[in-house]
Design a protein around this motif. Structure first.
Motif, mmCIF file in Angstrom:
data_model
loop_
_atom_site.group_PDB
_atom_site.id
_atom_site.type_symbol
_atom_site.label_atom_id
_atom_site.label_comp_id
_atom_site.label_asym_id
_atom_site.label_seq_id
_atom_site.Cartn_x
_atom_site.Cartn_y
_atom_site.Cartn_z
ATOM 1 N N CYS A 64 -10.215 -6.379 6.489
ATOM 2 C CA CYS A 64 -9.272 -5.494 5.791
ATOM 3 C C CYS A 64 -8.373 -4.801 6.813
ATOM 4 C CB CYS A 64 -10.031 -4.467 4.957
ATOM 5 S SG CYS A 64 -8.955 -3.219 4.238
ATOM 6 N N GLN A 65 -7.074 -4.707 6.492
ATOM 7 C CA GLN A 65 -6.127 -4.096 7.435
ATOM 8 C C GLN A 65 -6.068 -2.581 7.299
ATOM 9 O OE1 GLN A 65 -4.124 -7.528 5.856
ATOM 10 N NE2 GLN A 65 -2.492 -7.107 7.323
ATOM 11 N N CYS A 72 -9.621 -1.845 1.395
ATOM 12 C CA CYS A 72 -8.552 -1.239 0.591
ATOM 13 C C CYS A 72 -8.273 -1.995 -0.700
ATOM 14 C CB CYS A 72 -7.272 -1.143 1.418
ATOM 15 S SG CYS A 72 -6.471 -2.739 1.687
ATOM 16 N N ASP A 73 -8.663 -3.263 -0.741
ATOM 17 C CA ASP A 73 -8.431 -4.120 -1.907
ATOM 18 C C ASP A 73 -6.955 -4.370 -2.211
ATOM 19 O OD1 ASP A 73 -11.064 -4.646 -2.286
ATOM 20 O OD2 ASP A 73 -11.329 -3.320 -4.018
ATOM 21 N N CYS A 75 -4.493 -5.023 0.758
ATOM 22 C CA CYS A 75 -3.794 -5.716 1.842
ATOM 23 C C CYS A 75 -3.881 -7.241 1.626
ATOM 24 C CB CYS A 75 -4.375 -5.322 3.197
ATOM 25 S SG CYS A 75 -6.039 -5.953 3.474
ATOM 26 N N CYS A 78 -7.506 -8.542 1.817
ATOM 27 C CA CYS A 78 -8.321 -8.175 0.656
ATOM 28 C C CYS A 78 -7.926 -9.012 -0.564
ATOM 29 C CB CYS A 78 -8.179 -6.695 0.325
ATOM 30 S SG CYS A 78 -9.082 -5.636 1.467
HETATM 31 ZN ZN LIG Z 1 -7.653 -4.441 2.727
#
Ligand SMILES: [Zn+2]
Length: 548
Positions: A64-65, A72-73, A75, A78
């Motif tokens: 995840c960035q 974060c769901d 990026c 994700c």
């Molecule tokens: Zn993410």
């Protein structure tokens, strides 16, 4: 299959949703935050404890960035993960692909840089199923992994993983999930699904799942395919052929009410119906253990088999000394099980011995009071005042509406929340011979409002009348004072009274709210009632001290 629907739907989508593995989740989250990610992990533990789910969440999180406690769901990484198309997260089920070629195929890709994320993550499920050549091929990569590669190996059987592989992995042991946690999560799911349920039924399923969340949901699916509209205890017992916990508790209490012939008859009926007598002995031992644990701190979440109400019911009948004794008898019985030709005979004998010990104890003159037979509990007069035998001379505490309104105007939510403890603990008094009347008095009513000197409860007309009967009202005042340290008058209203009060409240201008009210209370007598500890000491003398 329906079961996969529930299981897949409720697979944890966030770390926070992982049940019962808090320590592992926390450690992994910290590793990501501190950028201390290892190159190989081994997730070991029984099935259904969340190994694969955590592996997947971890794979998502490290790529995840914008990771903060959770992925974060949103990026690119994700999103690709959520769509199931992330090119750098590779899963292999070693149960079906266990040959050296399967491993070679994925390992060939290891040297190449990840396509989208920061890391290439290989999740190998049931890794102990790999053949020896496959393990050896994997080992070479584990010895010198490129910086961008992470292996997560999951297994139910870590002993079968070769030591050279084990030694290269950071190991996490997933523990069985407690009945309490499984029950909590299962109830959440049932609520989300909008299916009414019997809490006892959920508890029974949670127990049968033996520490696996997935098993619990699969058992739940079985029940729901039998009856999709509701989860009922009798259905669960019927589907899985169980002796109910309630029956077992009744059996145990029967032993200590000297109903030995009834107990023996019951066991023989259970036996004839195909119940496993060894299972029954183990269940009884668990019940005894639960009662002992509960007698110490009264913590619900430490209970495995019985509810707090059942534990309290046992503790009202049986001393800690007797419980310890019963535990020893049952343990002894269970350990001899293999040599016993006819276990039923030994089980009966064991229960008779347990009952006999109680008799000895009850010979002590005062101990009589500790022995509560079921009939006596039944006879313990309910305080209900029936309409027909209502005596007009009984003095009623009926405060006028204006007075109740002034309390309501002075009430606040925090006080109400803290007074709620009376209701939260009410069940504990259901089997207590002395305090049962307060249980009966309040059960089914609700806390409507609290100010600093008074509580208004709401129930049916007859309940409200009972509570407002002067002598009961005074006793209730002393009861909550002593049990909960709440020094407040209790006034009761019925539903009509409640809506009247609400209307009066609404009509009251805001500037007239929160005015102090004077509430006259009963006088507290100097003489104090003995505490439960003092009572126990009275009954059993030093025995109690020895055990504590
Ligand atoms: Zn993410």
């Amino acid at each position: 299959m329906a079961y996969q629907v529930l299981y897949r739907t409720y697979r944890p989508a966030k770390f926070a949703e992982v049940v019962g593995q808090d320590y592992i989740v926390k450690t992994l989250v910290n590793a990501i935050k501190n950028n201390k990610i290892a190159h190989a992990y081994l997730f070991a533990g029984p099935r259904g404890t969340g190994k694969t789910s955590v592996a997947k969440l971890f794979a998502k999180a490290i790529n995840c960035q914008d990771f903060k406690d959770e992925a974060c769901d949103s990026c690119a990484n994700c999103k690709a993960y959520l769509e199931g198309t992330h090119p750098d997260i590779i899963e292999l089920d070693a149960a079906s692909n266990n040959g050296v070629d399967d491993i070679r195929e994925i390992i060939e890709q290891v040297p190449y840089a990840p396509l989208l994320g920061k890391y290439k993550v290989y999740i190998i499920d049931e890794v102990h199923m790999l053949t020896t050549p496959a393990f050896n091929a994997l080992l070479k990569t584990l010895e010198e992994p490129p910086a961008h590669v992470i292996f997560i190996l999951a297994t139910t059987d870590p002993q079968k993983v070769i030591p050279t592989v084990l030694s290269r992995c950071q190991r996490y042991n997933f523990s069985k999930i407690s009945i309490y946690e499984i029950k909590k999560r299962t109830m959440e799911i049932l609520k989300k699904e909008g299916i009414p349920f019997d809490e006892k039924a959920v508890e029974e399923l949670s127990r049968m799942a033996e520490g696996g969340m997935r098993d619990a949901l699969s058992l739940l699916e079985q029940c729901l395919s039998y009856n999709p509209n509701e989860l009922k205890l009798e259905d669960v017992e019927h589907i899985f052929g169980l002796t109910s916990v309630a029956e077992e508790v009744e059996l145990y209490n029967g032993v200590h009410s000297k109903k030995i012939s009834e107990v023996v008859e019951k066991i023989r009926t259970m036996y004839a119906a195909g119940s496993d007598t060894k299972r029954l002995a183990i269940d009884l031992l668990e019940i005894v253990k639960d009662a002992l644990i509960y007698s110490d701190q009264g913590k619900e979440r430490l209970l495995n088999r019985i509810t707090p109400l059942e534990a309290q019911g046992i503790l009202n009948r049986v001393s800690r000394k007797t419980l310890f004794n019963d535990a020893a008898e049952l343990e002894n019985l269970i350990s001899r099980e293999r040599q016993s030709q006819n276990f039923l005979v030994y089980l009966e004998l064991c229960l008779i011995k347990m009952a006999g010990d109680f008799e000895k104890e009850s010979v002590q003159p005062i101990a009589k009071t500790a022995e509560i037979k079921e009939e006596e509990v039944e006879e313990e007069a309910p305080v209900e005042v029936k309409e027909e035998d209502f005596d007009p001379k009984i003095s009623i505490v009926e405060p006028d509406r204006e007075f109740l309104l002034s309390i309501l105007l002075d009430a606040n939510k925090d006080l109400k929340i803290s007074d709620q403890i009376i209701y939260n603990k009410l069940d504990l008094y259901a089997y207590d011979p002395e305090k049962r009347k307060f249980y009966q008095l309040l059960v089914g009513t609700e806390l409507f409002a609290s100010n600093k000197d008074a509580i208004i409860v709401c129930g049916s007309k007859s309940q409200a009348d009972n509570i407002n009967t002067r002598s009961m009202n005074e006793e209730l005042y002393r009861f909550i004072n002593k049990e909960f340290g709440i020094d407040k008058m209790v006034y009761a209203i019925d539903q009509v009274g409640k809506s009247e009060l609400i209307n009066m409240y609404k009509r009251t201008p805001a500037d007239q709210r929160n005015r102090p009210v004077f509430v006259e209370k009963y006088k507290i007598e100097e003489k104090k009632e003995p505490t439960p500890e003092e009572k126990l000491r009275d009954l059993f003398g030093d025995v109690v001290k020895v055990e504590e």
